[in-house]
Every structure is written in C-alpha cells, then in structure tokens.
Scaffold this active site. Structure first.
Site, short mmCIF file in Angstrom:
data_model
loop_
_atom_site.label_atom_id
_atom_site.label_comp_id
_atom_site.label_asym_id
_atom_site.label_seq_id
_atom_site.Cartn_x
_atom_site.Cartn_y
_atom_site.Cartn_z
N CYS A 252 6.35 6.36 -1.01
CA CYS A 252 7.13 5.25 -0.47
C CYS A 252 7.89 4.58 -1.62
O CYS A 252 7.29 4.22 -2.63
CB CYS A 252 6.17 4.27 0.20
SG CYS A 252 6.82 2.62 0.44
N GLU A 253 9.19 4.44 -1.47
CA GLU A 253 9.98 3.86 -2.55
C GLU A 253 9.74 2.36 -2.72
O GLU A 253 10.08 1.79 -3.75
CB GLU A 253 11.46 4.13 -2.36
CG GLU A 253 12.12 3.40 -1.23
CD GLU A 253 13.60 3.71 -1.10
OE1 GLU A 253 14.34 2.83 -0.67
OE2 GLU A 253 14.02 4.84 -1.43
N HIS A 254 9.13 1.72 -1.75
CA HIS A 254 8.88 0.28 -1.85
C HIS A 254 7.63 -0.05 -2.66
O HIS A 254 7.58 -1.08 -3.33
CB HIS A 254 8.74 -0.35 -0.46
CG HIS A 254 10.00 -0.28 0.33
ND1 HIS A 254 10.01 -0.13 1.69
CD2 HIS A 254 11.30 -0.32 -0.05
CE1 HIS A 254 11.25 -0.09 2.12
NE2 HIS A 254 12.05 -0.20 1.08
N HIS A 255 6.61 0.81 -2.59
CA HIS A 255 5.33 0.50 -3.25
C HIS A 255 4.84 1.61 -4.17
O HIS A 255 3.81 1.46 -4.81
CB HIS A 255 4.24 0.23 -2.19
CG HIS A 255 4.62 -0.84 -1.23
ND1 HIS A 255 5.13 -0.57 0.03
CD2 HIS A 255 4.58 -2.19 -1.34
CE1 HIS A 255 5.39 -1.71 0.65
NE2 HIS A 255 5.06 -2.70 -0.15
N GLN B 223 10.69 7.15 5.21
CA GLN B 223 10.51 8.24 6.17
C GLN B 223 11.78 8.46 7.00
O GLN B 223 12.17 9.59 7.27
CB GLN B 223 9.32 7.95 7.09
CG GLN B 223 9.08 9.06 8.10
CD GLN B 223 7.84 8.83 8.93
OE1 GLN B 223 6.87 8.23 8.47
NE2 GLN B 223 7.86 9.30 10.17
N HIS C 106 1.20 6.09 6.35
CA HIS C 106 1.66 5.44 5.12
C HIS C 106 0.53 4.64 4.49
O HIS C 106 0.02 3.69 5.10
CB HIS C 106 2.85 4.52 5.43
CG HIS C 106 4.06 5.26 5.90
ND1 HIS C 106 5.19 5.36 5.13
CD2 HIS C 106 4.30 5.95 7.03
CE1 HIS C 106 6.10 6.08 5.78
NE2 HIS C 106 5.58 6.45 6.94
N CYS D 158 0.76 2.63 2.06
CA CYS D 158 1.19 1.27 1.74
C CYS D 158 0.86 0.31 2.89
O CYS D 158 0.71 -0.88 2.67
CB CYS D 158 2.68 1.22 1.41
SG CYS D 158 3.77 1.80 2.73
#
Length: 189
Positions: free
Chosen positions: A82-85, A123, A151, A153
């Site tokens: 996940c690019e956020h976390h 995703q 996920h 995250c």
C-alpha cells in the site's frame, strides 16, 4: 542500472532503515537488528521489482489463433505494498480478454499481475493498470480484471478490522452487460 548507482541506492536505503529504527526507539547496533537495514533494503527491492519490468515486454510473445471466445485466468495470487502506509495487501486477481486474432501465453497474464503488484500501489489503480496494459499491448476486443485483496493497513492498524476489498476494471466489449456478466461468472472460483 549501473553498479555505482545501485551501491549508492543500497547505502541510502540502509541508512534510511537505520534512521527509522532510531526513530522508534531502537538501537540499530543491537545484535538482532545489526543486519536489519540490509535485509529491509533487499526486501523492498524484491517487493518493488515491478518498477524494473515492462508490460510491453511481458506481453510481446503472441500466438496466432483462430479463437474468439473469452480467455480467463483466475486465482493469480499476488502481494503488493500500500503506497499510503508501506504495508502489504494480498489477494488474487482474475484476468480475462477477448482475443482479436491472437492469444498470449497464460503465464504472461500472471507475470503482468506481478509486474503491477510489485510496486507501491492502490488496489484500484493496480486493477486498471493491468486491464489497460492488456488492452494496449494485446489489442483484444475487450479485457477485464477483478481483484480481491486483504489490506494489512486496515487489518493490523487504524480500524483493525480485516475485510476483503473487490475492484474491477473492464475495457471494450467487457463493458457490455452480457460480456461483463460472463466474465464475472467465469471469474468465480
């Protein structure tokens, strides 16, 4: 990538991991953590190998075939970040297309999923990228991708609730209701 560039990149990554360890209150010189910066750097390079792969090269080898029915590969397992976390998400992808004078080796569809999943991702974007690459490079009458993933995250932090996210992306003839229904039906285990 040149040897000197990769050495600089590797040293930068190891230093960044050491800084993260200090930031959470750990001692990077502690016995159990001494090799962690190197292990994390190698792990991240493996998990993001998709940046060094090209969809056009993966889908280059096609075979002439007088086959005009739907081709579907389901259950392609993948892991992504996940690019956020920078936490993993994992699941399966179903990939399909309607040939237009030729087919591609089925392993190439799995490699394409891995190419895009081995990048920092959302995703939704990954699902679209796979379908659009098939449409662009194979030029089928249509393509469809269905992705189901869990996920971490969401499961291990924040709301701390596991769940399965489902995304789809359809192009060309797959956008017609009857073709969409056939693809989704064939995509079920």
């Amino acid at each position: 990538m040149g040897c000197s560039v990769s050495l600089v990149r590797d040293a930068f990554m190891r230093k960044a991991v050491q800084s993260l360890l200090v930031g959470i209150g750990e001692d990077p010189a502690r016995e159990g953590l001494r090799d962690t910066p190197d292990r994390v750097a190698r792990s991240l390079l493996e998990l993001t190998a998709g940046y060094r792969e090209r969809p056009a090269a993966i889908l280059r080898a096609r075979f002439r075939a007088r086959y005009d029915e739907m081709v579907v590969l389901r259950g392609v397992e993948f892991w992504s970040l996940c690019e956020h976390h920078l936490l993993p998400f994992h699941g399966t992808a179903t990939v399909g297309y309607l040939p237009n004078g030729g087919v591609v080796g089925i392993s190439k569809l799995a490699r394409l999923v891995h190419c895009f999943s081995r990048r920092l991702q959302l995703q939704e974007r990954m699902t679209a990228e796979i379908a659009l690459a098939i449409q662009r490079h194979l030029k089928p009458r249509g393509a469809g991708v269905l992705v189901q993933a869990t996920h971490l995250c969401m499961a291990c932090r924040g709301v701390r609730t596991p769940g399965t996210m489902v995304t789809s992306y359809l192009t060309g003839a797959f956008r017609r209701a009857s073709t969409r229904a056939e693809f989704l039906s064939l995509g079920r285990p």
